[in-house]
Design a protein around this motif. Sequence first.
Motif, PDB file in Angstrom:
ATOM      1  N   MET A 187       0.825  -1.207   0.000  1.00 18.92           N
ATOM      2  CA  MET A 187       0.000   0.000   0.000  1.00 18.92           C
ATOM      3  C   MET A 187       0.862   1.262   0.000  1.00 18.92           C
ATOM      4  SD  MET A 187      -2.951  -1.086   2.581  1.00 18.92           S
ATOM      5  CE  MET A 187      -4.023  -2.396   2.043  1.00 18.92           C
ATOM      6  N   PHE A 191       2.318   4.523  -3.539  1.00 15.62           N
ATOM      7  CA  PHE A 191       2.099   5.933  -3.193  1.00 15.62           C
ATOM      8  C   PHE A 191       3.414   6.705  -3.268  1.00 15.62           C
ATOM      9  CE2 PHE A 191       1.845   9.206   0.194  1.00 15.62           C
ATOM     10  CZ  PHE A 191       0.943  10.040  -0.440  1.00 15.62           C
ATOM     11  N   ASP A 221       1.068  10.862   5.407  1.00 13.89           N
ATOM     12  CA  ASP A 221      -0.039  10.474   4.520  1.00 13.89           C
ATOM     13  C   ASP A 221       0.008   8.984   4.224  1.00 13.89           C
ATOM     14  OD1 ASP A 221      -0.964  13.014   4.426  1.00 13.89           O
ATOM     15  OD2 ASP A 221      -0.186  13.494   2.430  1.00 13.89           O
ATOM     16  N   GLY A 225      -2.967   6.446   5.291  1.00 14.60           N
ATOM     17  CA  GLY A 225      -3.665   5.661   4.275  1.00 14.60           C
ATOM     18  C   GLY A 225      -3.581   4.179   4.551  1.00 14.60           C
ATOM     19  N   GLU A 228      -5.666   2.919   7.481  1.00 15.01           N
ATOM     20  CA  GLU A 228      -7.090   2.885   7.153  1.00 15.01           C
ATOM     21  C   GLU A 228      -7.515   1.498   6.659  1.00 15.01           C
ATOM     22  OE1 GLU A 228     -10.150   5.487   7.514  1.00 15.01           O
ATOM     23  OE2 GLU A 228      -8.074   6.189   7.545  1.00 15.01           O
ATOM     24  N   ARG A 229      -6.638   0.799   5.963  1.00 12.41           N
ATOM     25  CA  ARG A 229      -7.004  -0.456   5.294  1.00 12.41           C
ATOM     26  C   ARG A 229      -6.301  -1.680   5.855  1.00 12.41           C
ATOM     27  NH1 ARG A 229     -11.302  -0.669   1.490  1.00 12.41           N
ATOM     28  NH2 ARG A 229     -11.653   1.521   1.074  1.00 12.41           N
TER      29      ARG A 229
ATOM     30  N   ASP B 134     -16.789   5.645  -1.373  1.00 14.86           N
ATOM     31  CA  ASP B 134     -15.582   6.231  -1.949  1.00 14.86           C
ATOM     32  C   ASP B 134     -15.028   5.497  -3.173  1.00 14.86           C
ATOM     33  OD1 ASP B 134     -14.949   4.180  -0.244  1.00 14.86           O
ATOM     34  OD2 ASP B 134     -13.723   5.367   1.107  1.00 14.86           O
ATOM     35  N   PHE B 135     -14.416   4.317  -2.959  1.00 15.06           N
ATOM     36  CA  PHE B 135     -13.793   3.627  -4.097  1.00 15.06           C
ATOM     37  C   PHE B 135     -13.755   2.132  -3.833  1.00 15.06           C
ATOM     38  CE2 PHE B 135     -10.628   5.241  -1.167  1.00 15.06           C
ATOM     39  CZ  PHE B 135      -9.988   4.080  -0.778  1.00 15.06           C
ATOM     40  N   LEU B 146      -5.685   0.023  -3.217  1.00 17.78           N
ATOM     41  CA  LEU B 146      -6.335   0.540  -2.007  1.00 17.78           C
ATOM     42  C   LEU B 146      -5.428   1.527  -1.281  1.00 17.78           C
ATOM     43  CD1 LEU B 146      -8.118  -2.650  -0.649  1.00 17.78           C
ATOM     44  CD2 LEU B 146      -9.115  -0.737  -1.850  1.00 17.78           C
ATOM     45  N   GLU B 150      -6.695   5.462  -1.157  1.00 22.44           N
ATOM     46  CA  GLU B 150      -6.942   6.011   0.177  1.00 22.44           C
ATOM     47  C   GLU B 150      -6.365   7.413   0.302  1.00 22.44           C
ATOM     48  OE1 GLU B 150      -9.053   5.659   3.097  1.00 22.44           O
ATOM     49  OE2 GLU B 150      -8.574   3.602   2.519  1.00 22.44           O
ATOM     50  N   ASN B 151      -5.252   7.666  -0.374  1.00 21.97           N
ATOM     51  CA  ASN B 151      -4.625   8.982  -0.320  1.00 21.97           C
ATOM     52  C   ASN B 151      -5.142   9.946  -1.383  1.00 21.97           C
ATOM     53  OD1 ASN B 151      -2.567   8.897   1.847  1.00 21.97           O
ATOM     54  ND2 ASN B 151      -1.898   7.122   0.693  1.00 21.97           N
ATOM     55  N   PHE B 152      -5.629   9.432  -2.503  1.00 21.68           N
ATOM     56  CA  PHE B 152      -6.031  10.310  -3.600  1.00 21.68           C
ATOM     57  C   PHE B 152      -7.510  10.667  -3.599  1.00 21.68           C
ATOM     58  CE2 PHE B 152      -2.324   8.888  -6.499  1.00 21.68           C
ATOM     59  CZ  PHE B 152      -1.505   9.747  -5.818  1.00 21.68           C
TER      60      PHE B 152
END
Lengths: 258, 204
Positions: A187, A191, A221, A225, A228-229, B134-135, B146, B150-152
């Motif tokens: 994840m 990013f 960030d 992110g 969250e998952r 959301d997505f 994912l 989550e960031n975009f």
Amino acid sequence: MSNFTGITATMNPLAEMAQFKQNMREVAASPEWRTSKLIERQRWNPYSMEGGSTAAISGDNFAIVASDTRMTQNDINILTRDAEKIHVLNDSIILSTSGFYGDVIQLRKVLQSRLHKYRFDYRADMSADLCAELLSRNLYYRRFFPYYTGAMLAGIDENGKGAVFSYDPIGCIERLGYSASGAAEPMIIPFLDCQIGHVTVAEDYEKPPLTIERAISLMKDAFRGAAEREISTGDKIHLVIAEAGKPIVQKFLPLRED
Amino acid sequence: MSIMSYTGGTVVAMAGDECVCIASDLRIGEQMTTIATDEKKVHKVSDKVYVGLAGFQSDAKTMLEKILFRKNLYELRENRKVRPQILSEMISNLCYQHRFGSYFTEPLVAGLDDQNKPYICCMDTIGCVSAPRDFVAIGTGQEYLLGVCENFWQENMKPEELFEATAQSILSCLERDAASGWGAVVYTITKDKVNVSTIKSRMD
């Protein structure tokens, strides 16, 4: 003697009892209903995974390392909310780890004692480049019973530049601009690819310079992110900042606790 | 290697303000070998309703036929266009009918309903629906997606922003997922038009 089938008439009762007890012990140790698959599954496993993730970014004159502080068992059960996965080895070397915490502790101990011996022998702290090679060799030394860790070594190298070295469990080493390891690696990495590697934008796109402030906010960030998952990542962000010519700074920032 | 990652492929959908975006990669393979580089995993079902089918592509083809058959039957019988909510329920039922011998494909539905409200959902192989606001992402690159999505993703994105967020997300994913790639196709569904763009990504 009567002709009962199934019982050897000539066997003496004591030997018969001993035989019975022997059979009983065998069947208790390995009952017939235990299939080979089940026996395989119940064998002791020398490794376990405590989850969590770490990431590191290097810049021109800095390196920042972050990790979460959650430690889980079987990805569900939280063992502690403040496990430290980043280990500051000296003024310019930071070791960050994920994977099996038992091996992490052992690996840290090995490195610390080697660093101590180096200081004793050469009257100077080991540099990050040297320590990176040392770690690679220590990992490969255990080629056939590896330390089950996704290690990363970050710090300021001999030229005052930020450095991040990434490893696999058996010591394959690579120097990268940024890296991540652990449960949320899939994840975090894309990013950082997008924001630091700029791999998804056109060539004429104006790329923002990677300052220490930008790196820190990207790191926050990335972890927010991921938390969250990814359920084994959370609780707190442990942020360690190494800037050339300055002492290492450590910070703890809040993260999801559920 | 699992059958779900045999052919590879990734689909993602994002919801915005009266618009949705659905994107997929173009690769199809047999494990490590690339077979084709022009296989869209997103299919038009109705004017503003699209499905994405990730997983084993042979099953995805069969599934698509069955979905279109049921959707046609629905539209003939009811004499109205299918809404994405209805379609997802239909697909979910179809999947669960094969509960003990399922098709190895994970469906994703994205579209606008009759009030132009965005609807996105994805389900597992046996039709357990998840419809977040959301997505959603399915396929071999799900985890990679994912993380970036989550960031975009932001609340109430306009079609242009939504396209940019979706495109950047899937490109970041294709950078790391070896089983997907060879470009991406992005459908931006708005209330009066559908914009289709094909994007170049890593060609390996």
